[in-house]
Design a protein around this motif. Structure first.
Motif, short mmCIF file in Angstrom:
data_model
loop_
_atom_site.label_atom_id
_atom_site.label_comp_id
_atom_site.label_asym_id
_atom_site.label_seq_id
_atom_site.Cartn_x
_atom_site.Cartn_y
_atom_site.Cartn_z
N ARG A 1 52.32 70.96 59.63
CA ARG A 1 52.14 70.59 58.22
C ARG A 1 51.02 71.43 57.64
NH1 ARG A 1 56.18 68.36 59.38
NH2 ARG A 1 56.87 66.23 58.91
N ILE A 2 51.05 71.62 56.32
CA ILE A 2 49.97 72.30 55.61
C ILE A 2 49.15 71.23 54.88
CG2 ILE A 2 49.35 73.96 53.82
CD1 ILE A 2 51.92 75.48 54.46
N THR A 3 47.89 71.10 55.29
CA THR A 3 46.98 70.14 54.69
C THR A 3 45.94 70.92 53.90
OG1 THR A 3 47.26 68.62 56.56
CG2 THR A 3 45.35 68.27 55.14
N ALA A 4 45.82 70.61 52.61
CA ALA A 4 44.87 71.32 51.75
C ALA A 4 43.67 70.43 51.45
CB ALA A 4 45.55 71.73 50.44
N ILE A 5 42.49 71.04 51.45
CA ILE A 5 41.27 70.37 51.00
C ILE A 5 40.85 71.05 49.71
CG2 ILE A 5 38.89 69.79 51.57
CD1 ILE A 5 39.56 70.06 54.50
N ILE A 6 40.80 70.28 48.63
CA ILE A 6 40.44 70.85 47.34
C ILE A 6 39.25 70.08 46.76
CG2 ILE A 6 42.82 71.59 46.93
CD1 ILE A 6 43.07 69.36 44.85
N LYS B 1 54.79 90.89 60.58
CA LYS B 1 54.93 89.67 59.78
C LYS B 1 54.19 89.77 58.46
CE LYS B 1 56.18 85.87 60.67
NZ LYS B 1 57.38 85.06 60.32
N VAL B 2 53.04 90.45 58.46
CA VAL B 2 52.24 90.53 57.23
C VAL B 2 52.47 91.84 56.48
CG1 VAL B 2 50.48 88.98 58.16
CG2 VAL B 2 50.17 91.46 58.38
N GLY B 3 53.44 92.64 56.95
CA GLY B 3 53.80 93.86 56.23
C GLY B 3 52.84 95.02 56.40
N LEU B 4 52.15 95.08 57.54
CA LEU B 4 51.14 96.13 57.73
C LEU B 4 51.43 97.00 58.95
CD1 LEU B 4 47.85 94.14 56.99
CD2 LEU B 4 49.02 95.77 55.49
N LEU B 5 52.62 96.89 59.52
CA LEU B 5 52.91 97.65 60.73
C LEU B 5 52.81 99.15 60.50
CD1 LEU B 5 53.67 97.46 63.69
CD2 LEU B 5 56.09 97.38 63.02
N ASP B 6 53.21 99.61 59.32
CA ASP B 6 53.15 101.04 59.03
C ASP B 6 51.73 101.52 58.78
OD1 ASP B 6 52.90 99.65 56.66
OD2 ASP B 6 54.02 101.11 55.46
N ARG B 7 50.76 100.60 58.74
CA ARG B 7 49.37 100.97 58.52
C ARG B 7 48.50 100.62 59.74
NH1 ARG B 7 48.53 99.14 52.15
NH2 ARG B 7 50.48 100.07 51.41
N ALA B 8 49.13 100.50 60.89
CA ALA B 8 48.42 100.07 62.10
C ALA B 8 47.26 100.99 62.44
CB ALA B 8 49.40 100.00 63.27
N LEU C 1 51.69 85.36 49.92
CA LEU C 1 50.89 84.51 50.80
C LEU C 1 51.57 83.17 51.03
CD1 LEU C 1 48.19 83.84 52.28
CD2 LEU C 1 47.37 82.95 50.08
N ASN C 2 52.11 82.58 49.97
CA ASN C 2 52.84 81.32 50.12
C ASN C 2 53.96 81.45 51.15
OD1 ASN C 2 51.24 80.24 48.14
ND2 ASN C 2 52.85 80.03 46.61
N LEU D 1 54.16 79.42 54.77
CA LEU D 1 55.32 78.57 55.06
C LEU D 1 56.03 79.02 56.32
CD1 LEU D 1 56.72 78.08 51.44
CD2 LEU D 1 55.62 76.34 52.87
N SER D 2 56.07 80.33 56.54
CA SER D 2 56.69 80.86 57.76
C SER D 2 55.86 80.48 58.99
CB SER D 2 56.81 82.39 57.66
OG SER D 2 57.24 82.93 58.90
N ILE D 3 54.54 80.55 58.89
CA ILE D 3 53.68 80.16 60.01
C ILE D 3 53.91 78.69 60.34
CG2 ILE D 3 51.27 79.77 60.68
CD1 ILE D 3 50.58 82.36 59.17
N ARG D 4 54.03 77.86 59.30
CA ARG D 4 54.28 76.44 59.52
C ARG D 4 55.66 76.18 60.10
NH1 ARG D 4 55.54 72.81 54.40
NH2 ARG D 4 57.47 73.98 54.72
N ASP D 5 56.68 76.76 59.48
CA ASP D 5 58.06 76.40 59.82
C ASP D 5 58.61 77.17 61.02
OD1 ASP D 5 57.98 74.73 57.62
OD2 ASP D 5 58.92 76.18 56.27
N ASP D 6 58.31 78.46 61.10
CA ASP D 6 58.88 79.30 62.15
C ASP D 6 58.06 79.29 63.44
OD1 ASP D 6 60.77 79.96 60.25
OD2 ASP D 6 59.82 81.86 59.72
#
Length: 297
Positions: free
Chosen positions: A40-45, A157-164, A209-210, A214-219
């Motif tokens: 689950r994603i729990t936010a503290i605001i 996953k974060v779209g940075l593989l080509d900038r390794a 980022l959203n 969500l992928s980290i939570r669900d996948d």
């Protein structure tokens, strides 16, 4: 997330009980309790100075709480009391990873090296405290390959593989934010704590980022604890929200409940006039009010 889904949520991954943090005569966090659930994603605001980052600092070992119990239910090690652990062992043994409001990358290292460094403890164990690495023993070579594979996976996953091979400090700001999250995931956490990950992002980057969170939570089945001021992030992806003000918890619940709570509107979002609220929150509030009026006949 609807109320039925929330009531069927799994047991708490993290339980914070009566957390209090005092700095001399200043009470930064005052007797707060809440739970963060697995997957689950729990936010503290809350407004600036509400105590959000102090809570994170207690959870991740930067501060020792004055009072309180911080219990993590680890899938392998069972119940762990974070307030009794040395700070460096919390990510290492408890699997609580963290990012910071101010980016803390190793700027002179490459993007890939930043993710390899995050796996230092695993590599040191595999190298028998460096001897196996120096002599090139098979267990270390295997661990090294696995570390590189994991790093490349999260860069993808974060779209940075080509900038390794880029120097981390040369990345655009939004890419550095995503790299921090990828680095945190390389310790294989059970709980990911993110301190304002959307700070400074444009709308397109916030949407990306959203999707990532969500992928980290669900996948990947990871519980996420999130501090965030960007309501377009909080309201769209959070399963549960805790609201702090002056170090105390003033509200808690699903996004639909929290955004219409008068105490939250007054303390965090500003005065109750809709036009003074952030646009996306004002729109949600107007819609919820309209639904309530139409439902009331």
């Amino acid at each position: 997330m609807n109320e039925a889904a929330e009531t069927s949520a799994p047991p708490a991954l993290l339980t914070v009980a009566h957390l209090t943090m005092r700095f001399g005569g200043l009470v930064a966090v005052d007797d707060i309790s809440f739970g963060a659930e697995d997957r689950r994603i729990t936010a503290i605001i809350g407004p600036n100075g509400a105590g959000k980052t102090t809570v994170f600092n207690c959870l991740t070992g930067f501060y020792k709480p004055t009072v309180g119990r911080l219990t993590l239910q680890h899938p392998t090690h069972g119940s762990m009391l974070l307030e009794q652990m040395e700070g460096f062992r919390i990510p290492q043994r408890a699997g609580v990873a963290r990012t910071f409001q101010n980016i803390r990358l190793f700027g002179a290292m490459s993007v890939l090296e930043n993710l390899i460094v995050a796996q230092h403890n695993t590599l040191m164990r595999a190298s028998w405290l460096s001897v196996g690495g120096l002599l090139g023993f098979a267990p270390y070579r295997k661990a090294e390959r696995e570390a590189v594979d994991l790093a490349r996976f999260w860069l993808g996953k974060v779209g940075l593989l080509d900038r390794a091979d880029w120097q981390a400090s040369s990345l655009p700001y939004g890419d550095q934010r995503r790299l921090e999250i990828a680095r945190a995931m390389c310790i294989r956490p059970v709980l990911l704590c993110l301190d304002e990950p959307a700070a400074g992002l444009n709308p397109r980057e916030s949407a990306a980022l959203n999707a990532l969170l969500l992928s980290i939570r669900d996948d990947h089945g990871i519980g996420i604890l999130l501090i965030e001021h960007d309501m377009s992030v909080v309201m769209q992806i959070s399963d549960h929200i805790i609201v702090l003000d002056y170090g105390r918890k003033i509200a808690e619940g699903a996004p639909a409940h929290v955004r219409s709570d008068p105490a939250v509107i007054k303390a965090y979002l500003g005065e109750e006039e809709d036009e003074e609220l952030p646009p996306e929150v004002a729109q949600d509030l107007v819609q919820s009010r309209s639904a309530g009026e139409s439902g009331g006949g």
